[in-house]
Scaffold this motif. Structure first.
Motif, PDB file in Angstrom:
ATOM      1  N   PRO A   1       0.788  -1.240   0.000  1.00 47.07           N
ATOM      2  CA  PRO A   1       0.000   0.000   0.000  1.00 47.07           C
ATOM      3  C   PRO A   1       0.818   1.286   0.000  1.00 47.07           C
ATOM      4  N   LEU A   2       1.993   1.284   0.589  1.00 53.42           N
ATOM      5  CA  LEU A   2       2.728   2.528   0.787  1.00 53.42           C
ATOM      6  C   LEU A   2       3.932   2.698  -0.131  1.00 53.42           C
ATOM      7  N   THR A   3       4.216   1.724  -0.964  1.00 52.80           N
ATOM      8  CA  THR A   3       5.378   1.800  -1.849  1.00 52.80           C
ATOM      9  C   THR A   3       5.043   1.257  -3.228  1.00 52.80           C
TER      10      THR A   3
ATOM     11  N   GLY B   1      11.386   9.233  -2.647  1.00 52.21           N
ATOM     12  CA  GLY B   1      10.195   9.639  -1.918  1.00 52.21           C
ATOM     13  C   GLY B   1       9.322  10.462  -2.839  1.00 52.21           C
ATOM     14  N   GLU B   2       8.090  10.047  -3.037  1.00 53.84           N
ATOM     15  CA  GLU B   2       7.186  10.754  -3.948  1.00 53.84           C
ATOM     16  C   GLU B   2       6.700  12.056  -3.316  1.00 53.84           C
TER      17      GLU B   2
ATOM     18  N   ILE C   1      12.578   1.780  -5.845  1.00 49.36           N
ATOM     19  CA  ILE C   1      11.570   1.727  -4.782  1.00 49.36           C
ATOM     20  C   ILE C   1      11.115   3.159  -4.505  1.00 49.36           C
ATOM     21  N   ILE C   2       9.813   3.367  -4.532  1.00 50.71           N
ATOM     22  CA  ILE C   2       9.252   4.707  -4.327  1.00 50.71           C
ATOM     23  C   ILE C   2       8.325   4.690  -3.125  1.00 50.71           C
ATOM     24  N   MET C   3       8.613   5.527  -2.126  1.00 49.93           N
ATOM     25  CA  MET C   3       7.676   5.734  -1.026  1.00 49.93           C
ATOM     26  C   MET C   3       6.571   6.659  -1.542  1.00 49.93           C
ATOM     27  N   THR C   4       5.319   6.233  -1.428  1.00 53.57           N
ATOM     28  CA  THR C   4       4.222   6.934  -2.103  1.00 53.57           C
ATOM     29  C   THR C   4       3.164   7.501  -1.156  1.00 53.57           C
ATOM     30  N   ASN C   5       3.438   7.520   0.137  1.00 59.19           N
ATOM     31  CA  ASN C   5       2.419   7.990   1.081  1.00 59.19           C
ATOM     32  C   ASN C   5       2.568   9.495   1.328  1.00 59.19           C
ATOM     33  N   GLN C   6       2.198  10.290   0.319  1.00 56.17           N
ATOM     34  CA  GLN C   6       2.350  11.739   0.437  1.00 56.17           C
ATOM     35  C   GLN C   6       1.472  12.323   1.547  1.00 56.17           C
ATOM     36  N   LYS C   7       0.385  11.647   1.860  1.00 56.02           N
ATOM     37  CA  LYS C   7      -0.529  12.126   2.900  1.00 56.02           C
ATOM     38  C   LYS C   7       0.184  12.293   4.234  1.00 56.02           C
TER      39      LYS C   7
END
Length: 290
Positions: free
Chosen positions: A30-32, A82-83, A43-49
């Motif tokens: 869910p977060l990457t 990191g997105e 690998i991209i961290m995608t939890n901008q919230k």
């Protein structure tokens, strides 16, 4: 996507690293997001919230993505993004209230330790690509990666004391990357380092403009992938081992490492290719010369 190992030779084909999601990227957790092309795992961290906070789940995701098939010779390098405008804001403070309890807090920090040590123990280089803020455990993550490239607008801080929790574990990585006086100022004041201050202190490897970021990342991973994976693995392992040794022990063990390195098939292939003025053909294995 992984290539047959027998096809991996000296110089890999050019890659196009962009900040848009490649069509081969899949939502593995869910977060990457992660994808792999020509031996390079992105690998991209995608939890901008949460500003890519290193929540327990995020850290577990990163560990899974970093350790996945990491002994496969086709894997040559890992690149971490990191997105959004924040690389990572550090631990999720909502997980650190007394409502969660001491047992949960122990789990958070033990998982963080597993993540950081996992990066150091990973057999291939791990590259952090930073755009924007890397704070607290996010700064720790950058300091732990083998190479860190950032844009000019990036900043780095350990501001935990501002919120009542001193950045003790982030300080472990930061103190090993920058001089003590710089680390102390970061930890005691919480004031951020600019990208240029971070470069001067040794926290990052290089600063580039945003427009040149993809080109620089590609240049770095191509340089890594040009080399024998087994030689890189041997070198990375000893690099971190010798940092904890006294200088006499380091030279004694380093001498042995160099001699063992010379007995490897890939080492002798590299020497021959230099003498013969050609590209090396690596096995990427640890086979010894007979």
């Amino acid at each position: 996507m992984q290539r047959n190992v027998s096809r991996i030779r000296g110089t890999p084909p050019k890659r196009n690293f962009t900040h848009t999601h490649h069509s081969s990227c899949t939502l593995t957790e869910p977060l990457t997001k992660t994808c792999q092309l020509d031996g390079v795992r992105k690998i991209i961290m995608t939890n901008q919230k949460t500003r890519n906070a290193l929540s327990l789940q995020m850290m577990e995701d990163l560990i899974s993505n970093i350790t996945l098939n990491q002994d496969d010779p086709a894997l040559r390098c890992i690149v971490l993004y990191g997105e959004g405008k924040v690389f990572s804001a550090g631990h999720n403070l909502k997980e650190l209230t007394t409502n969660e309890g001491t047992e949960y807090h122990n789990q958070v920090f033990s998982t963080c330790t597993r993540l950081m040590l996992g990066i150091m123990q990973c057999p291939v280089p791990v590259v952090a690509v930073v755009e924007g803020l890397a704070a607290a455990a996010g700064c720790q993550l950058v300091a732990t990666c083998d190479i860190a490239i950032c844009t000019e607008n990036s900043s780095f801080s350990t501001p935990g004391a501002n919120f009542g929790i001193f950045c003790s574990t982030p300080g472990i990585a930061v103190c090993r990357a920058v001089p003590r006086k710089v680390a102390a100022q970061m930890l005691f004041t919480g004031l951020p380092l600019t990208a240029h201050e971070a470069l001067q202190a040794g926290l990052i490897s290089k600063i580039v403009t945003r427009e040149n970021l993809d080109e620089e990342v590609q240049k770095v991973v191509d340089a890594i992938c040009h080399k024998s994976r087994s030689v890189m693995e041997l070198g990375k392992k000893f690099l971190y081992e010798q940092l904890e040794m006294d200088i006499i022990t380091a030279y004694r063990d380093g001498q042995e490492i160099m001699v063992n390195n010379l007995s490897m098939v890939d080492c002798q292939e590299g020497i021959r290719s230099f003498i013969e003025k050609r590209q090396p053909v690596w096995t990427h294995g640890f086979e010894k010369c007979h």
